[in-house]
Design an enzyme around this catalytic site. Structure first.
Site, PDB file in Angstrom:
ATOM      1  N   ARG A 141       0.816  -1.213   0.000  1.00  0.00           N
ATOM      2  CA  ARG A 141       0.000   0.000   0.000  1.00  0.00           C
ATOM      3  C   ARG A 141       0.852   1.267   0.000  1.00  0.00           C
ATOM      4  NH1 ARG A 141      -2.201   3.076   4.008  1.00  0.00           N
ATOM      5  NH2 ARG A 141      -1.700   1.569   5.646  1.00  0.00           N
ATOM      6  N   TYR A 187     -13.638  12.522 -19.822  1.00  0.00           N
ATOM      7  CA  TYR A 187     -14.138  11.175 -19.545  1.00  0.00           C
ATOM      8  C   TYR A 187     -15.303  11.259 -18.561  1.00  0.00           C
ATOM      9  CZ  TYR A 187     -14.179   6.577 -17.268  1.00  0.00           C
ATOM     10  OH  TYR A 187     -14.562   5.391 -16.715  1.00  0.00           O
ATOM     11  N   ASP A 232      -5.258  14.377 -18.466  1.00  0.00           N
ATOM     12  CA  ASP A 232      -5.511  12.967 -18.748  1.00  0.00           C
ATOM     13  C   ASP A 232      -4.907  12.698 -20.123  1.00  0.00           C
ATOM     14  OD1 ASP A 232      -6.517  10.477 -19.503  1.00  0.00           O
ATOM     15  OD2 ASP A 232      -8.402  10.779 -18.423  1.00  0.00           O
ATOM     16  N   LYS A 292      -5.631   1.063 -20.482  1.00  0.00           N
ATOM     17  CA  LYS A 292      -5.757   1.256 -21.912  1.00  0.00           C
ATOM     18  C   LYS A 292      -4.434   0.933 -22.635  1.00  0.00           C
ATOM     19  CE  LYS A 292      -9.900   2.653 -20.813  1.00  0.00           C
ATOM     20  NZ  LYS A 292      -9.863   2.909 -19.374  1.00  0.00           N
TER      21      LYS A 292
END
Length: 385
Positions: free
Chosen positions: A49, A103, A175, A200
């Protein structure tokens, strides 16, 4: 080995950020799956983490090298990366200016969560820098853009946005998913923080969910302090798969981009297509701007079917191209934004952004373009009949 900034792009994809197999001298990175590491007598107290397992640390180096930044962080999804970055630099009483067409998941995150935390936000009317200027206030801390944008492939002037931000002491975030680091490096135009859905192009095989942030060490350190509280780290099995996938990033994206250019030109001249959105077409309103800031026009496009051709009937008749939720895999896919990426927006909000029912978002894979064209023609014919 030479510094990564001096290496060729394929060499960077393959070799930067690989984990050396010191014990067995294997050709690929070993995978360290432990979730528990020693805390005494060690230089680094490792914990998944905390984004600092061996595989995580080395993958950060590869992504930073690809985006030409000092550092990077990887996450369990693109939204995990976006939310961590925004919350790291915004607090109660702050304000952010966001590009209008982005998005749908990012839009929904902002309008659903920011009011709870007392964070103000304004959406621009377009992707032009002139629309950002009047929205800047004394408490504005971030300008957020997406270029090419999802799903209409709008192009935002990164250099102009970066200049505006610096004049006002504001941070910029982008982005960069649709372009990928192969077709665009926003840092070259002054953008501060690069965000990716690594699901992606970075993953590229439709089998990985991941996100990434690339920036200076100072900015990454601040994001890290927020990110460790949200717990959006990536499992080391997926980290290893992502590092494997990035080795072919340049080869895949270049082939996909080549296919997209051919396909866009075909669709633009088809009587059953009303409009094609692709920055590599001279008819695109921001074609010249795209040429200035992109090394390639990308493998994403959208097109509007002529009135009378139902978007879902058309997609259901496709045989090679897959109607599918995501994008950027080796296989070509289509999606209806009104039913998926922008389904959380009202019809009025969608239409205000130019997203019509007949809009198809098209992600080009690596198949032969001729086969894809044949598939589209037969699907249109069947949908019309």
């Amino acid at each position: 080995m030479k510094e990564s900034k001096k290496l060729g792009i394929n060499t960077t994809c393959v070799h930067v950020g690989e984990v050396k197999d010191a014990q067995y001298k294997g050709a690929v990175s070993p995978i360290y799956t432990s979730t528990s590491y020693a805390f005494d007598g060690v230089d680094v107290k490792r914990y998944p983490r905390y984004f600092n397992t061996p595989n995580q640390e080395m993958l950060h180096k590869k992504i930073a090298a690809l985006e030409k930044t000092e550092d990077a962080l990887i996450f369990g999804s693109g939204m995990a990366a976006i939310s961590a970055a925004l919350f790291a630099f915004l607090q109660k009483g702050d304000h952010v200016v966001i590009q209008q067409v982005i998005y749908g998941g990012t839009y929904n995150f902002i309008v659903s969560e920011f009011d709870k935390f007392g964070i103000e936000y304004s959406f621009t009317e377009s992707d032009k820098v002139e629309d950002f200027k009047p929205l800047i206030k004394e408490n504005t801390k971030v300008l957020y853009i997406e270029t090419p944008s999802n799903p209409l492939l709008g192009i935002t002037d990164m250099k102009a946005i970066a200049a505006l931000a610096k004049e006002n002491g504001i941070l910029t975030m982008i982005d960069n998913t649709f372009a990928s680091p192969i077709n665009q490096n926003p840092i070259d135009f002054g953008i501060d923080i690069m965000l990716h859905s690594a699901t992606k192009y970075m993953g590229g095989h439709s089998d990985i969910s991941a996100g990434a942030i690339a920036a200076t060490k100072e900015h990454i350190e601040k994001i890290w302090k927020t990110a460790i509280n949200f717990g959006g780290n990536l499992s080391d099995q997926t980290v290893w798969l992502l590092e494997r996938s990035l080795k072919t990033l340049n080869l895949r994206v270049k082939e996909q981009t080549k296919n997209a250019q051919k396909m866009a030109e075909f669709l633009e001249n088809n009587a059953d297509i009303d409009r094609v959105y692709y920055p590599g077409l001279k008819s695109h309103p921001q074609y010249e701007l795209a040429k200035k800031q992109m090394k390639g026009f990308g493998a994403m496009m959208s097109f509007e079917l002529s009135e009378g051709i139902d978007a879902m009937k058309f997609q259901n008749h496709l045989q090679l191209i897959k109607p599918s939720m995501s994008l950027a895999g080796l296989e070509s896919t289509t999606v209806s934004p009104v039913q998926t990426t922008h389904a959380l927006l009202s019809e009025e909000e969608r239409l205000a952004r130019g997203i019509k029912d007949g809009l198809i978002r098209f992600s080009l894979g690596i198949e032969e373009t001729e086969d894809l064209i044949e598939d589209i023609l037969q699907a249109i014919k069947k949908a019309k009949s």
